[in-house]
Design a protein around this motif. Sequence first.
Motif, PDB file in Angstrom:
ATOM      1  N   LEU A 143      29.523  46.920  44.984  1.00 29.08           N
ATOM      2  CA  LEU A 143      29.917  47.961  45.929  1.00 29.08           C
ATOM      3  C   LEU A 143      31.135  47.528  46.735  1.00 29.08           C
ATOM      4  O   LEU A 143      32.079  48.300  46.914  1.00 29.08           O
ATOM      5  N   ARG A 144      31.154  46.293  47.230  1.00 30.20           N
ATOM      6  CA  ARG A 144      32.282  45.823  48.031  1.00 30.20           C
ATOM      7  C   ARG A 144      33.549  45.709  47.193  1.00 30.20           C
ATOM      8  O   ARG A 144      34.646  46.030  47.663  1.00 30.20           O
ATOM      9  N   GLN A 145      33.415  45.284  45.944  1.00 31.48           N
ATOM     10  CA  GLN A 145      34.582  45.218  45.072  1.00 31.48           C
ATOM     11  C   GLN A 145      35.142  46.610  44.822  1.00 31.48           C
ATOM     12  O   GLN A 145      36.359  46.812  44.798  1.00 31.48           O
ATOM     13  N   ARG A 146      34.242  47.579  44.658  1.00 35.86           N
ATOM     14  CA  ARG A 146      34.688  48.956  44.456  1.00 35.86           C
ATOM     15  C   ARG A 146      35.416  49.466  45.695  1.00 35.86           C
ATOM     16  O   ARG A 146      36.442  50.143  45.598  1.00 35.86           O
ATOM     17  N   GLN A 147      34.908  49.146  46.869  1.00 31.78           N
ATOM     18  CA  GLN A 147      35.553  49.573  48.111  1.00 31.78           C
ATOM     19  C   GLN A 147      36.939  48.953  48.246  1.00 31.78           C
ATOM     20  O   GLN A 147      37.886  49.616  48.680  1.00 31.78           O
ATOM     21  N   VAL A 148      37.058  47.683  47.869  1.00 27.80           N
ATOM     22  CA  VAL A 148      38.365  47.020  47.922  1.00 27.80           C
ATOM     23  C   VAL A 148      39.320  47.671  46.931  1.00 27.80           C
ATOM     24  O   VAL A 148      40.487  47.943  47.256  1.00 27.80           O
ATOM     25  N   LEU A 149      38.845  47.946  45.718  1.00 28.95           N
ATOM     26  CA  LEU A 149      39.701  48.579  44.714  1.00 28.95           C
ATOM     27  C   LEU A 149      40.180  49.947  45.190  1.00 28.95           C
ATOM     28  O   LEU A 149      41.361  50.287  45.055  1.00 28.95           O
ATOM     29  N   SER A 168      37.586  39.762  56.363  1.00 27.99           N
ATOM     30  CA  SER A 168      38.720  38.874  56.588  1.00 27.99           C
ATOM     31  C   SER A 168      39.690  39.039  55.417  1.00 27.99           C
ATOM     32  O   SER A 168      39.302  39.494  54.334  1.00 27.99           O
ATOM     33  N   GLU A 169      40.938  38.679  55.632  1.00 27.05           N
ATOM     34  CA  GLU A 169      41.921  38.783  54.551  1.00 27.05           C
ATOM     35  C   GLU A 169      41.554  37.861  53.389  1.00 27.05           C
ATOM     36  O   GLU A 169      41.770  38.204  52.220  1.00 27.05           O
ATOM     37  N   SER A 170      40.987  36.709  53.698  1.00 31.82           N
ATOM     38  CA  SER A 170      40.601  35.783  52.627  1.00 31.82           C
ATOM     39  C   SER A 170      39.486  36.374  51.765  1.00 31.82           C
ATOM     40  O   SER A 170      39.462  36.181  50.542  1.00 31.82           O
ATOM     41  N   THR A 171      38.570  37.127  52.392  1.00 35.11           N
ATOM     42  CA  THR A 171      37.497  37.769  51.626  1.00 35.11           C
ATOM     43  C   THR A 171      38.059  38.854  50.722  1.00 35.11           C
ATOM     44  O   THR A 171      37.653  38.991  49.562  1.00 35.11           O
ATOM     45  N   VAL A 172      39.011  39.633  51.245  1.00 32.26           N
ATOM     46  CA  VAL A 172      39.650  40.662  50.423  1.00 32.26           C
ATOM     47  C   VAL A 172      40.364  40.016  49.240  1.00 32.26           C
ATOM     48  O   VAL A 172      40.277  40.497  48.105  1.00 32.26           O
ATOM     49  N   LYS A 173      41.069  38.916  49.482  1.00 37.45           N
ATOM     50  CA  LYS A 173      41.767  38.216  48.399  1.00 37.45           C
ATOM     51  C   LYS A 173      40.791  37.754  47.321  1.00 37.45           C
ATOM     52  O   LYS A 173      41.075  37.844  46.119  1.00 37.45           O
ATOM     53  N   GLU A 174      39.616  37.274  47.742  1.00 39.10           N
ATOM     54  CA  GLU A 174      38.618  36.826  46.773  1.00 39.10           C
ATOM     55  C   GLU A 174      38.086  38.000  45.961  1.00 39.10           C
ATOM     56  O   GLU A 174      37.896  37.895  44.741  1.00 39.10           O
ATOM     57  N   ARG A 178      38.389  38.585  41.851  1.00 39.26           N
ATOM     58  CA  ARG A 178      37.262  38.894  40.971  1.00 39.26           C
ATOM     59  C   ARG A 178      37.463  40.223  40.244  1.00 39.26           C
ATOM     60  O   ARG A 178      37.076  40.368  39.081  1.00 39.26           O
ATOM     61  N   ILE A 179      38.052  41.195  40.935  1.00 40.28           N
ATOM     62  CA  ILE A 179      38.347  42.482  40.298  1.00 40.28           C
ATOM     63  C   ILE A 179      39.304  42.283  39.128  1.00 40.28           C
ATOM     64  O   ILE A 179      39.097  42.811  38.025  1.00 40.28           O
ATOM     65  N   LYS A 180      40.350  41.505  39.348  1.00 42.09           N
ATOM     66  CA  LYS A 180      41.328  41.237  38.285  1.00 42.09           C
ATOM     67  C   LYS A 180      40.670  40.527  37.107  1.00 42.09           C
ATOM     68  O   LYS A 180      40.945  40.842  35.938  1.00 42.09           O
ATOM     69  N   ALA A 181      39.776  39.584  37.409  1.00 44.34           N
ATOM     70  CA  ALA A 181      39.097  38.852  36.341  1.00 44.34           C
ATOM     71  C   ALA A 181      38.209  39.782  35.516  1.00 44.34           C
ATOM     72  O   ALA A 181      38.159  39.683  34.279  1.00 44.34           O
ATOM     73  N   LYS A 182      37.520  40.701  36.186  1.00 50.52           N
ATOM     74  CA  LYS A 182      36.625  41.614  35.472  1.00 50.52           C
ATOM     75  C   LYS A 182      37.403  42.594  34.598  1.00 50.52           C
ATOM     76  O   LYS A 182      36.967  42.929  33.489  1.00 50.52           O
ATOM     77  N   TYR A 183      38.538  43.072  35.089  1.00 53.36           N
ATOM     78  CA  TYR A 183      39.357  43.960  34.264  1.00 53.36           C
ATOM     79  C   TYR A 183      39.959  43.203  33.079  1.00 53.36           C
ATOM     80  O   TYR A 183      40.086  43.750  31.975  1.00 53.36           O
ATOM     81  N   ALA A 184      40.329  41.946  33.292  1.00 55.34           N
ATOM     82  CA  ALA A 184      40.877  41.139  32.199  1.00 55.34           C
ATOM     83  C   ALA A 184      39.831  40.922  31.110  1.00 55.34           C
ATOM     84  O   ALA A 184      40.148  40.932  29.911  1.00 55.34           O
ATOM     85  N   GLU A 185      38.567  40.762  31.512  1.00 63.00           N
ATOM     86  CA  GLU A 185      37.488  40.515  30.555  1.00 63.00           C
ATOM     87  C   GLU A 185      37.287  41.674  29.586  1.00 63.00           C
ATOM     88  O   GLU A 185      36.845  41.470  28.451  1.00 63.00           O
ATOM     89  N   ILE A 186      37.588  42.901  30.019  1.00 62.15           N
ATOM     90  CA  ILE A 186      37.391  44.059  29.137  1.00 62.15           C
ATOM     91  C   ILE A 186      38.703  44.520  28.508  1.00 62.15           C
ATOM     92  O   ILE A 186      38.787  45.616  27.952  1.00 62.15           O
ATOM     93  N   TYR A 192      50.252  43.680  37.831  1.00 59.54           N
ATOM     94  CA  TYR A 192      51.145  43.941  38.951  1.00 59.54           C
ATOM     95  C   TYR A 192      50.410  44.713  40.041  1.00 59.54           C
ATOM     96  O   TYR A 192      49.347  45.287  39.809  1.00 59.54           O
ATOM     97  N   ARG A 193      51.005  44.746  41.219  1.00 59.83           N
ATOM     98  CA  ARG A 193      50.410  45.433  42.369  1.00 59.83           C
ATOM     99  C   ARG A 193      50.074  46.885  42.041  1.00 59.83           C
ATOM    100  O   ARG A 193      48.997  47.383  42.376  1.00 59.83           O
ATOM    101  N   GLY A 194      50.964  47.568  41.356  1.00 63.41           N
ATOM    102  CA  GLY A 194      50.752  48.975  41.038  1.00 63.41           C
ATOM    103  C   GLY A 194      49.629  49.227  40.054  1.00 63.41           C
ATOM    104  O   GLY A 194      49.123  50.349  39.947  1.00 63.41           O
ATOM    105  N   ASP A 195      49.204  48.178  39.328  1.00 58.81           N
ATOM    106  CA  ASP A 195      48.131  48.351  38.351  1.00 58.81           C
ATOM    107  C   ASP A 195      46.793  48.667  39.013  1.00 58.81           C
ATOM    108  O   ASP A 195      45.921  49.280  38.395  1.00 58.81           O
ATOM    109  N   PHE A 196      46.617  48.245  40.267  1.00 56.81           N
ATOM    110  CA  PHE A 196      45.367  48.561  40.958  1.00 56.81           C
ATOM    111  C   PHE A 196      45.212  50.079  41.088  1.00 56.81           C
ATOM    112  O   PHE A 196      44.150  50.634  40.819  1.00 56.81           O
ATOM    113  N   GLY A 197      46.278  50.750  41.502  1.00 53.09           N
ATOM    114  CA  GLY A 197      46.238  52.202  41.619  1.00 53.09           C
ATOM    115  C   GLY A 197      46.069  52.877  40.277  1.00 53.09           C
ATOM    116  O   GLY A 197      45.359  53.885  40.159  1.00 53.09           O
TER     117      GLY A 197
END
Length: 212
Positions: A143-149, A168-174, A178-186, A192-197
Amino acid sequence: MIEIGVIDDEGFYRDVMGRWLDDGDEKIELVAATATVAEYLALPRRAPIVILDLNLADGSMFTTNIRSLIAAGHQVVVFSAWAEHSDVEAATKAGAETYLHKRTTDTATLASVVREVAAGESPMTVDHAFALSRNKNCPELSLRQRQVLETYGSGVTLKATARRLGMSESTVKEHIRRIKAKYAEIGRPIGYRGDFGRRLAEDNGPAVTPAE
């Protein structure tokens, strides 16, 4: 008179739902509003139609919640900000009448859906159809990863994302790592920054326009 109940852990929705829906020719009355299904089922007076959030703070499983409400004789309209394909599909299989997204549903649409359900119909809303048909090749995000995305992917800065979500900013960075790692796995890497959107738009409709 159509009677409804609301089960949502956000007090805002419990407070305003009655006012939102009481604006048509056929009056819709909010009979009860609770934060959990257990609290709702314990009430001496309950409404037959229940507007239910999928993610409740008590940690209960939404499929169990839906089945419990149906077993008690209620019809369930899912009204939630959570739009994962697998979750909406599971809610539908559990017996929910339909699904509406909190961010895209106006009060007139919600009232119309309630009236259709009261008339014995199971309306297929635009949100419901979209959630069931959207990209199934999605990573399993918390849920938190989805909110960050959703927040970071809408174009706001990392600092603003942290402020909006109370992290905290460090928590968002973490979470971003993890979001990037999960997308890479599939096989759908975020380079790039724009890929999140873009990933957000592919998986859950257009990104929200940032307010800051």
